[in-house]
Structures are given as C-alpha cells and as structure tokens.
Motif scaffolding. Sequence first.
Motif, PDB file in Angstrom:
ATOM      1  N   ILE A 190       0.839  -1.113   0.305  1.00 40.83           N
ATOM      2  CA  ILE A 190       0.215  -0.323  -0.166  1.00 40.83           C
ATOM      3  C   ILE A 190       0.363   1.156  -0.114  1.00 40.83           C
ATOM      4  N   GLY A 191       0.814   2.561  -1.021  1.00 39.50           N
ATOM      5  CA  GLY A 191       1.804   3.590  -0.848  1.00 39.50           C
ATOM      6  C   GLY A 191       0.186   4.708  -0.665  1.00 39.50           C
ATOM      7  N   LEU A 192       1.391   5.982  -0.572  1.00 41.47           N
ATOM      8  CA  LEU A 192       0.481   7.168  -0.778  1.00 41.47           C
ATOM      9  C   LEU A 192       1.128   8.119  -1.300  1.00 41.47           C
ATOM     10  N   SER A 193       0.237   8.829  -1.386  1.00 39.05           N
ATOM     11  CA  SER A 193       0.702  10.162  -2.171  1.00 39.05           C
ATOM     12  C   SER A 193       0.317  11.693  -2.167  1.00 39.05           C
ATOM     13  N   ASN A 194       0.988  12.056  -1.894  1.00 41.73           N
ATOM     14  CA  ASN A 194       1.119  13.822  -1.627  1.00 41.73           C
ATOM     15  C   ASN A 194       0.655  14.351   0.055  1.00 41.73           C
ATOM     16  N   PHE A 195       0.547  13.335   0.951  1.00 40.52           N
ATOM     17  CA  PHE A 195       0.285  12.933   2.236  1.00 40.52           C
ATOM     18  C   PHE A 195       1.406  14.054   2.880  1.00 40.52           C
ATOM     19  N   ASN A 196       0.776  14.976   4.162  1.00 43.44           N
ATOM     20  CA  ASN A 196       1.794  15.285   4.655  1.00 43.44           C
ATOM     21  C   ASN A 196       2.037  14.440   6.361  1.00 43.44           C
ATOM     22  N   GLN A 197       2.918  14.606   6.543  1.00 47.15           N
ATOM     23  CA  GLN A 197       3.090  13.836   8.214  1.00 47.15           C
ATOM     24  C   GLN A 197       1.975  13.727   8.807  1.00 47.15           C
ATOM     25  N   ARG A 198       1.388  14.773   9.637  1.00 46.24           N
ATOM     26  CA  ARG A 198       0.014  14.861   9.849  1.00 46.24           C
ATOM     27  C   ARG A 198      -0.975  13.549   9.734  1.00 46.24           C
ATOM     28  N   GLN A 199      -1.106  13.712   7.917  1.00 46.18           N
ATOM     29  CA  GLN A 199      -1.867  12.009   7.078  1.00 46.18           C
ATOM     30  C   GLN A 199      -1.373  10.993   7.393  1.00 46.18           C
ATOM     31  N   ALA A 257       3.845   1.060   2.762  1.00 49.02           N
ATOM     32  CA  ALA A 257       5.373   1.405   2.184  1.00 49.02           C
ATOM     33  C   ALA A 257       5.906   2.176   1.162  1.00 49.02           C
ATOM     34  N   ASN A 258       5.033   2.828   1.183  1.00 52.70           N
ATOM     35  CA  ASN A 258       6.242   4.420   0.275  1.00 52.70           C
ATOM     36  C   ASN A 258       5.044   5.336   0.141  1.00 52.70           C
ATOM     37  N   LEU A 259       6.214   6.813   0.038  1.00 52.74           N
ATOM     38  CA  LEU A 259       4.778   8.116  -0.250  1.00 52.74           C
ATOM     39  C   LEU A 259       5.839   8.665  -0.961  1.00 52.74           C
ATOM     40  N   GLN A 260       4.490   8.738  -1.657  1.00 57.75           N
ATOM     41  CA  GLN A 260       5.031   9.276  -3.164  1.00 57.75           C
ATOM     42  C   GLN A 260       5.148  10.737  -3.017  1.00 57.75           C
ATOM     43  N   ILE A 261       5.888  12.198  -3.361  1.00 61.43           N
ATOM     44  CA  ILE A 261       5.999  12.959  -3.520  1.00 61.43           C
ATOM     45  C   ILE A 261       6.365  14.367  -4.014  1.00 61.43           C
ATOM     46  N   GLU A 262       6.184  15.519  -4.370  1.00 63.59           N
ATOM     47  CA  GLU A 262       6.281  16.315  -5.814  1.00 63.59           C
ATOM     48  C   GLU A 262       8.580  16.557  -4.657  1.00 63.59           C
ATOM     49  N   ASN A 263       9.028  16.698  -5.038  1.00 62.61           N
ATOM     50  CA  ASN A 263      10.908  16.217  -4.085  1.00 62.61           C
ATOM     51  C   ASN A 263      11.822  16.566  -5.177  1.00 62.61           C
TER      52      ASN A 263
END
Length: 170
Positions: free
Chosen positions: A13-22, A35-41
């Motif tokens: 399961i992955g997340l996208s564009n979540f912040n730390q609080r989320q 397992a993973n967070l996809q973000i603009e970086n």
Amino acid sequence: MEAIADAGLARSIGLSNFNQRQIQRVLDNCRIKPANLQIENHIYLQQNGLVKFCKANGITVTAYSPLGSKGIEKLLNREVPDLLDNPVVNGVAQRHEKTAAQILLRHLLQRGIATIPKSTNAGRLRQNIALFDFELSDTDMAELNGLDQNLRICDFGFFPGITKHPEFPF
C-alpha cells in the motif's frame, strides 16, 4: 486498500501527497503499514522533515517532478523555475562531466529517495538511468541541499474546488 492487499491484488500500500500529520493518522489506524510515499521532491522542495519522518517509520519515499516540471507551465498558467538551468546544479554537473538532470537525480538517490523522472526523449531516458558510475561529494551534496526553497511547483490549485479542501495546501 487493506482489503485489496488481503485479497492478493496488491503487494503493498502506498500514499501520495500526504503530509506528516496525515501519515501519522494512517499509521495510528492501519493494520497494513504503507510501504511508500510519493511526493513532489527536487532541489527547491526537499521536504527533509517529511522524508526523515517516513524513514523513521519504515516508509520509502519516491520523488515525482525530480527535474522540476517546466512542461506544466501551460496547465498552471504561470512560469515555473527551470531546475536544469540552476548555476549551482550546472557547476556540479561540469565538475562531474554529467548533465544537470543526472546531478538532480543522483542528489535524490544519495538522499535515499527513489525518483521517477519523465521524458519522452530516448537519449534523455538513457542519461536519466546512467547514475551509478559516479557519486556526489559531501561538498556537492551540501551545495545542492542549500538550494532548498520550500518551493512547490505542482500545487494542484488548478483543480476546481481543491483550495476549499480542509487540508489544502497539501
């Protein structure tokens, strides 16, 4: 998503564009950890605190727009910075006899971040994968780390109603 993973239809399961609080809210309530967070970086939006939080929680990070997104200008109806034309990036590239894109991608890799650069040009695709025959020095990394401006390129403000979302900006 957990039901999909339980059914064997997804390995992770992955997340996208979540912040730390989320992410923390997910971690507090999930049975299967993301397992993973996809973000603009990229060099202008390094999100060091969020990356550190993810690593501390065993969540890998994948960067989208690692080279910026110059092609998104028409969609956003505004000018966006050209990361490939940054003088510091180009100076590091000259020292290593590499392209600016290779320097930007290698910088992310050395920070432990996976990257998904976009290109339709076969030559640039080959260059974007040729990142493992050199390493950036501590000095190079410090110079590139110093370019962080907390500057988001993909702000998603063009989606109707997004600015009314209670957690915008993401």
